[in-house]
Design a protein around this motif. Structure first.
Motif, PDB file in Angstrom:
ATOM      1  N   SER A 266      35.066  51.348  49.897  1.00 47.23           N
ATOM      2  CA  SER A 266      35.455  50.597  51.207  1.00 47.23           C
ATOM      3  C   SER A 266      36.689  49.807  51.057  1.00 47.23           C
ATOM      4  N   LEU A 267      36.941  49.041  50.105  1.00 45.73           N
ATOM      5  CA  LEU A 267      38.004  48.052  49.598  1.00 45.73           C
ATOM      6  C   LEU A 267      39.115  48.992  49.528  1.00 45.73           C
ATOM      7  N   TYR A 268      39.036  50.014  48.954  1.00 45.32           N
ATOM      8  CA  TYR A 268      40.440  50.793  48.728  1.00 45.32           C
ATOM      9  C   TYR A 268      40.724  51.666  50.107  1.00 45.32           C
ATOM     10  N   GLU A 269      39.695  51.908  50.745  1.00 38.58           N
ATOM     11  CA  GLU A 269      40.025  52.807  52.072  1.00 38.58           C
ATOM     12  C   GLU A 269      40.614  51.718  53.166  1.00 38.58           C
ATOM     13  N   ALA A 270      39.931  50.220  53.170  1.00 41.02           N
ATOM     14  CA  ALA A 270      40.702  49.297  53.881  1.00 41.02           C
ATOM     15  C   ALA A 270      42.207  49.044  53.525  1.00 41.02           C
ATOM     16  N   ALA A 271      42.591  49.182  52.099  1.00 40.49           N
ATOM     17  CA  ALA A 271      43.892  49.000  51.754  1.00 40.49           C
ATOM     18  C   ALA A 271      44.803  50.176  52.014  1.00 40.49           C
ATOM     19  N   ASP A 272      44.072  51.326  52.089  1.00 40.22           N
ATOM     20  CA  ASP A 272      44.981  52.438  52.511  1.00 40.22           C
ATOM     21  C   ASP A 272      45.297  52.372  53.907  1.00 40.22           C
ATOM     22  N   ILE A 273      44.424  52.023  54.635  1.00 42.01           N
ATOM     23  CA  ILE A 273      44.832  51.730  56.182  1.00 42.01           C
ATOM     24  C   ILE A 273      45.830  50.630  56.564  1.00 42.01           C
ATOM     25  N   ASP A 274      45.658  49.640  55.645  1.00 43.00           N
ATOM     26  CA  ASP A 274      46.774  48.721  55.710  1.00 43.00           C
ATOM     27  C   ASP A 274      48.048  49.156  55.195  1.00 43.00           C
ATOM     28  N   GLY A 275      48.119  50.057  54.357  1.00 42.48           N
ATOM     29  CA  GLY A 275      49.434  50.847  54.066  1.00 42.48           C
ATOM     30  C   GLY A 275      49.673  50.297  52.531  1.00 42.48           C
ATOM     31  N   ALA A 276      48.742  49.904  51.911  1.00 42.62           N
ATOM     32  CA  ALA A 276      49.012  49.461  50.489  1.00 42.62           C
ATOM     33  C   ALA A 276      49.364  50.729  49.518  1.00 42.62           C
TER      34      ALA A 276
ATOM     35  N   ASN B 251      49.584  52.347  45.572  1.00 43.45           N
ATOM     36  CA  ASN B 251      48.949  52.120  44.171  1.00 43.45           C
ATOM     37  C   ASN B 251      48.785  50.928  43.513  1.00 43.45           C
ATOM     38  N   PHE B 252      49.973  50.349  43.495  1.00 40.61           N
ATOM     39  CA  PHE B 252      50.502  48.919  42.677  1.00 40.61           C
ATOM     40  C   PHE B 252      49.652  48.125  43.462  1.00 40.61           C
ATOM     41  N   LYS B 253      49.915  47.868  44.791  1.00 38.11           N
ATOM     42  CA  LYS B 253      49.429  46.755  45.563  1.00 38.11           C
ATOM     43  C   LYS B 253      47.677  46.845  45.639  1.00 38.11           C
ATOM     44  N   LYS B 254      47.076  48.153  45.600  1.00 33.94           N
ATOM     45  CA  LYS B 254      45.636  48.218  45.492  1.00 33.94           C
ATOM     46  C   LYS B 254      45.319  47.675  44.118  1.00 33.94           C
ATOM     47  N   ALA B 255      46.063  48.127  42.990  1.00 34.81           N
ATOM     48  CA  ALA B 255      45.752  47.487  41.762  1.00 34.81           C
ATOM     49  C   ALA B 255      45.571  45.863  41.589  1.00 34.81           C
ATOM     50  N   ILE B 256      46.793  45.313  42.359  1.00 34.31           N
ATOM     51  CA  ILE B 256      46.999  44.003  42.551  1.00 34.31           C
ATOM     52  C   ILE B 256      45.647  43.016  43.279  1.00 34.31           C
ATOM     53  N   HIS B 257      45.528  43.789  44.642  1.00 32.75           N
ATOM     54  CA  HIS B 257      44.661  42.966  45.373  1.00 32.75           C
ATOM     55  C   HIS B 257      43.007  43.467  45.417  1.00 32.75           C
ATOM     56  N   VAL B 258      42.941  44.657  44.641  1.00 35.59           N
ATOM     57  CA  VAL B 258      41.595  45.115  44.912  1.00 35.59           C
ATOM     58  C   VAL B 258      40.776  45.152  43.394  1.00 35.59           C
ATOM     59  N   THR B 259      41.621  45.920  42.506  1.00 32.78           N
ATOM     60  CA  THR B 259      41.178  46.366  41.240  1.00 32.78           C
ATOM     61  C   THR B 259      41.274  45.077  40.303  1.00 32.78           C
ATOM     62  N   ILE B 260      42.071  44.603  40.212  1.00 28.03           N
ATOM     63  CA  ILE B 260      42.197  43.215  39.334  1.00 28.03           C
ATOM     64  C   ILE B 260      41.212  42.197  39.547  1.00 28.03           C
ATOM     65  N   PRO B 261      41.103  41.699  40.939  1.00 24.31           N
ATOM     66  CA  PRO B 261      40.096  40.639  41.382  1.00 24.31           C
ATOM     67  C   PRO B 261      38.636  41.270  41.145  1.00 24.31           C
ATOM     68  N   SER B 262      38.498  42.522  41.503  1.00 28.99           N
ATOM     69  CA  SER B 262      36.900  43.147  40.889  1.00 28.99           C
ATOM     70  C   SER B 262      36.691  42.932  39.635  1.00 28.99           C
ATOM     71  N   VAL B 263      37.785  43.109  38.755  1.00 29.96           N
ATOM     72  CA  VAL B 263      37.379  43.219  37.326  1.00 29.96           C
ATOM     73  C   VAL B 263      37.323  41.759  36.658  1.00 29.96           C
ATOM     74  N   ILE B 264      38.066  40.821  37.239  1.00 24.92           N
ATOM     75  CA  ILE B 264      38.347  39.581  36.647  1.00 24.92           C
ATOM     76  C   ILE B 264      36.941  38.890  36.144  1.00 24.92           C
ATOM     77  N   PRO B 265      35.908  39.210  36.993  1.00 25.68           N
ATOM     78  CA  PRO B 265      34.445  38.456  36.527  1.00 25.68           C
ATOM     79  C   PRO B 265      34.155  38.926  35.076  1.00 25.68           C
ATOM     80  N   ILE B 266      34.134  40.438  35.025  1.00 25.96           N
ATOM     81  CA  ILE B 266      33.639  40.887  33.545  1.00 25.96           C
ATOM     82  C   ILE B 266      34.920  40.566  32.304  1.00 25.96           C
ATOM     83  N   ALA B 267      36.160  40.607  33.070  1.00 25.43           N
ATOM     84  CA  ALA B 267      36.934  40.125  31.780  1.00 25.43           C
ATOM     85  C   ALA B 267      36.628  38.365  31.302  1.00 25.43           C
ATOM     86  N   ILE B 268      36.488  37.782  32.230  1.00 32.67           N
ATOM     87  CA  ILE B 268      36.006  36.305  31.809  1.00 32.67           C
ATOM     88  C   ILE B 268      34.968  36.186  30.971  1.00 32.67           C
TER      89      ILE B 268
END
Length: 299
Positions: free
Chosen positions: A189-199, A201-218
């Protein structure tokens, strides 16, 4: 539930666990008594309990020996670069691989990059030694391109570069799979919301994918700090030679050479004990950091 009831209910599970516990005690805990050798002038024919006690003599020698100090510095330098590069490469590669939409190609790439993880350093060491030799395939290609040949395994600085690069090449596929698994758990649903906002692939990676993966990276990065004194004995031992001792010799290979080949058991034990104590402190510290900043707990 009383203790007697708990034991009665769970004794089959404890029975299954017993062989593993016995192996752990015999091969991991009982040998720890050998750290006493570091405080003795150890003589094999006298044994641990009859060799003369010399206190901190070998530790003082270790910290005053330029070779030992250089070995500790080499270990830190190589290990830190392995941790940094080995954390960044799989993170970036997993972000790129996550954008691939052709599943057959994506799975083929995952399999290819994961394959080196299963190869032993004895095998890889022999392969890399042949490829990186002065008359090896890599140098022949460099010469064909009009470049000078590089003494990968005979120059200290190039040897460090070779160690870090080959280790990352071998292990980054495993890290990529961990990150890819974390990405599959991101709420669609996070990617769907980003699509609705007109994001895009690059912006979806920056604002959705990376923040979601940061905890496991830490978690991965902080826990890997506990291995900052483990620069990879298998890799270094199978690739180094006397020409690169000054830049490529690490604590584990130094202990092996001084202890087993030269017979200085007490000095080798002192160096190994120092490494173990620092490693224990680092592991405990990084576990606390992972618990605090990424809510990661084992127990």
């Amino acid at each position: 539930m009383t203790l007697k009831q708990y034991i009665y209910k769970t004794w089959p599970l404890h029975l299954f666990l017993l062989p593993s516990v016995l192996l752990l005690i015999v091969y991991n805990y009982i040998p720890m008594a050998g750290f006493l050798i570091g405080f003795q002038d150890f003589k094999p024919w006298l044994g641990i309990f009859h060799s003369p006690f010399v206190g901190l003599k070998h530790f003082e020698f270790m910290f005053n020996d330029p070779k030992a100090i250089q070995v500790i510095w080499n270990t830190l330098f190589i290990a830190v670069f392995k941790i940094v590069v080995g954390s960044v490469v799989p993170f970036v590669f997993s972000l790129l691989l996550n954008e691939v939409r052709v599943m057959l190609f994506k799975r083929a790439i995952q399999s290819l990059i994961y394959l080196p993880h299963f190869l032993n350093w004895v095998i890889l060491g022999g392969i890399l030694t042949d490829l990186l030799a002065t008359n090896g395939l890599i140098n022949q290609m460099l010469e064909a391109l009009g470049l000078n040949r590089i003494f990968f395994l005979g120059s200290g600085e190039w040897f460090r570069f070779t160690l870090v690069t080959s280790d990352v090449w071998k292990e980054f596929g495993f890290g990529t799979i961990i990150y890819m698994a974390a990405m599959t758990g991101i709420n669609p649903s996070l990617y769907e919301a980003a699509d609705i906002d007109g994001a895009n692939n690059f912006k979806k990676a920056i604002h959705v994918t990376i923040p979601s993966v940061i905890p496991i990276a830490i978690v991965i990065t902080t826990l890997s700090l506990g291995n900052v004194l483990n620069a990879g004995f298998d890799q270094v031992y199978n690739m180094y030679n006397p020409l690169v001792y000054e830049k490529g010799d690490i604590i584990d290979t130094y202990v092996y050479r001084v202890g087993l080949l030269q017979g200085s058991f007490s000095l080798a034990t002192a160096v190994g004990f120092f490494k173990s104590v620092i490693g224990f402190i680092l592991i405990a510290t990084t576990y606390r950091l992972a618990s605090k900043y990424a809510n990661y707990r084992i127990f």
